[in-house]
Design an enzyme around this catalytic site. Structure first.
Site, short mmCIF file in Angstrom:
data_model
loop_
_atom_site.label_atom_id
_atom_site.label_comp_id
_atom_site.label_asym_id
_atom_site.label_seq_id
_atom_site.Cartn_x
_atom_site.Cartn_y
_atom_site.Cartn_z
N ASP A 65 -30.76 -0.61 -22.33
CA ASP A 65 -32.11 -0.98 -21.91
C ASP A 65 -32.16 -0.93 -20.38
OD1 ASP A 65 -30.81 -3.24 -21.00
OD2 ASP A 65 -31.58 -4.55 -22.56
N CYS A 68 -22.65 -8.84 -51.71
CA CYS A 68 -22.21 -8.14 -50.49
C CYS A 68 -20.74 -7.76 -50.62
CB CYS A 68 -22.43 -9.04 -49.28
SG CYS A 68 -21.90 -8.31 -47.71
N CYS A 96 -18.82 -6.85 -47.92
CA CYS A 96 -18.13 -6.94 -46.62
C CYS A 96 -16.88 -7.81 -46.75
CB CYS A 96 -19.07 -7.48 -45.54
SG CYS A 96 -19.24 -9.28 -45.47
N CYS A 152 -17.37 -11.63 -47.36
CA CYS A 152 -17.81 -12.04 -48.70
C CYS A 152 -16.74 -11.80 -49.76
CB CYS A 152 -19.10 -11.30 -49.07
SG CYS A 152 -20.50 -11.78 -48.01
N HIS A 177 -20.54 -10.32 -41.18
CA HIS A 177 -21.41 -10.27 -42.37
C HIS A 177 -22.86 -9.94 -42.01
CE1 HIS A 177 -23.54 -11.26 -46.03
NE2 HIS A 177 -24.32 -12.00 -45.28
N ASP A 229 -33.47 -3.01 -32.56
CA ASP A 229 -32.27 -3.71 -32.09
C ASP A 229 -32.59 -5.18 -31.92
OD1 ASP A 229 -32.23 -4.68 -28.92
OD2 ASP A 229 -33.82 -3.25 -29.42
#
Length: 373
Positions: free
Chosen positions: A94, A306, A308, A311, A337, A268
């Site tokens: 940015d 999930c 990931c 999890c 996560h 974002d």
């Protein structure tokens, strides 16, 4: 030839949502996409290798913060941001405008630029459009943002009008100052606050410059969600179909899907890692505040749907224990996560667009997540 090229692959028949690709010097990005934020050249507590594993395609870093620490000259000497932080995929920086304007009484805006005092030590600094581009050229991101003025909410009409017109003049100066157009794509930012006619004026002014992409700024700054969606829905039709469309600073699951519905390609936000550090997570069944006592003896996964590592390997009870003890591992596991959740959400959104069922997908997700809309 521009450093950035957009390829529109498909428009969802059911909704008008866009499926595309952005080609950059450091790789191709499938859109719509969520970009994790690495403010200080790091996504807080997450290794670059972990970002690869969760299929992050692009990350965002902050010009203002890297200018303050360690200094853009040091990053440039290290070989640029990609080498400095060991990330070989695309990066967006940015302009630092939002951070500078967030300093409130510590800054003073003039036509030439913004004078401000550092949030770190109170030292005086000055950033002009030319200086912002100099910093971004040194950092070496694939996509760089023009220096703009982000009007607060609420703000009176005359202030917003003056602000967006200054943003246009600053864009012209950014374009002239940009030294690496073959390596870095400069995006312009549409402002205009919550005033639709001013959004139209800003879009017309910014779009007169043939840039590789355009952003919608000045939303998600405190206004009601319905107002944000309404202004966004009004604004995106002014944006070119053959260029990326970036909505700045949005990162909750509902906002992401509402943005995609309105034709946005890129979003974002610091939200997923920020709330993770406070013990809050996104799950397929809605938000969970893991520090709550109800999870003290809950040995089930954080989100059974999930896949990931958090999890698959850790219980809610253990994660609550880490958060209550302020253990760094707790922040790491929950941050992983949350980022994984949003990246997967956008992957699923892309598939839904490909299958011409994005509206159905959004409705099903909202129902399960507990959104009333």
């Amino acid at each position: 030839m521009s450093a950035i090229r957009y390829e529109l692959i498909k428009t969802c028949k059911e909704s008008g949502a866009r499926l595309g690709r952005i080609h950059t010097p450091h790789g191709t990005i499938d859109t719509p996409i969520f970009m994790p934020v690495g403010t200080l050249a790091t996504v807080k507590s997450i290794l670059p290798e972990e970002l690869h594993t969760m299929k992050a395609q692009i990350i965002l870093s902050n010009t203002y913060h890297l200018y303050m620490r360690p200094g853009h000259d040091i990053v440039e000497q290290a070989g640029g941001l990609h080498k400095f932080m060991n990330w070989n995929k695309p990066i967006l920086t940015d302009s630092g405008g939002f951070q500078v304007f967030s300093l409130g009484p510590l800054r003073k805006i003039t036509e030439e630029g913004v004078q401000f005092r550092s949030h770190l030590d109170g030292s005086k600094h000055f950033i002009s459009p030319e200086k912002a581009i100099e910093i971004e050229n040194a950092l070496g991101a694939d996509i760089i943002m023009a220096f703009d003025e982000c009007a607060p909410y609420p703000a009176d009409r005359m202030y917003v009008k003056d602000s967006l017109e200054r943003t246009t003049r600053w864009l012209e100066r950014c374009i002239k100052a940009h030294k690496k157009p073959q390596e870095q794509g400069l995006f312009g930012i549409i402002q205009g606050g919550m005033y639709k006619d001013l959004r139209k004026q800003s879009a017309q002014e910014i779009l007169q410059y043939d840039l590789p992409g355009y952003a919608v700024g000045g939303l998600s700054v405190g206004e009601p969600k319905e107002m944000m969606y309404d202004v966004l829905e009004y604004t995106t039709p002014f944006m070119p179909k053959d260029k990326p469309r970036y909505l700045m600073g949005v990162g909750s699951p509902d906002d992401l899907l509402e943005a995609v519905l309105r034709g946005i390609d890129m979003c974002d936000c610091v939200l997923p890692t920020r709330i993770a550090r406070n013990g809050t997570v996104f799950t397929s069944q809605g938000k969970v505040v893991i520090r709550n006592a109800t999870y003290a003896r809950d040995f089930s996964p954080l989100d059974p749907e999930c896949d990931c590592p958090t999890c698959k390997n850790y219980s809610r009870a253990y994660l609550r224990h880490l958060v209550k003890c302020n253990e760094i591992l707790g922040a790491r596991l929950l941050s992983y996560h949350n980022l994984h959740f949003l990246i997967k959400l956008m992957e699923d959104a892309r598939q839904a667009i490909m299958d011409d069922r994005f509206l159905t997908f959004k409705k099903e997700f909202f129902k399960k997540y507990g959104y009333t809309k």
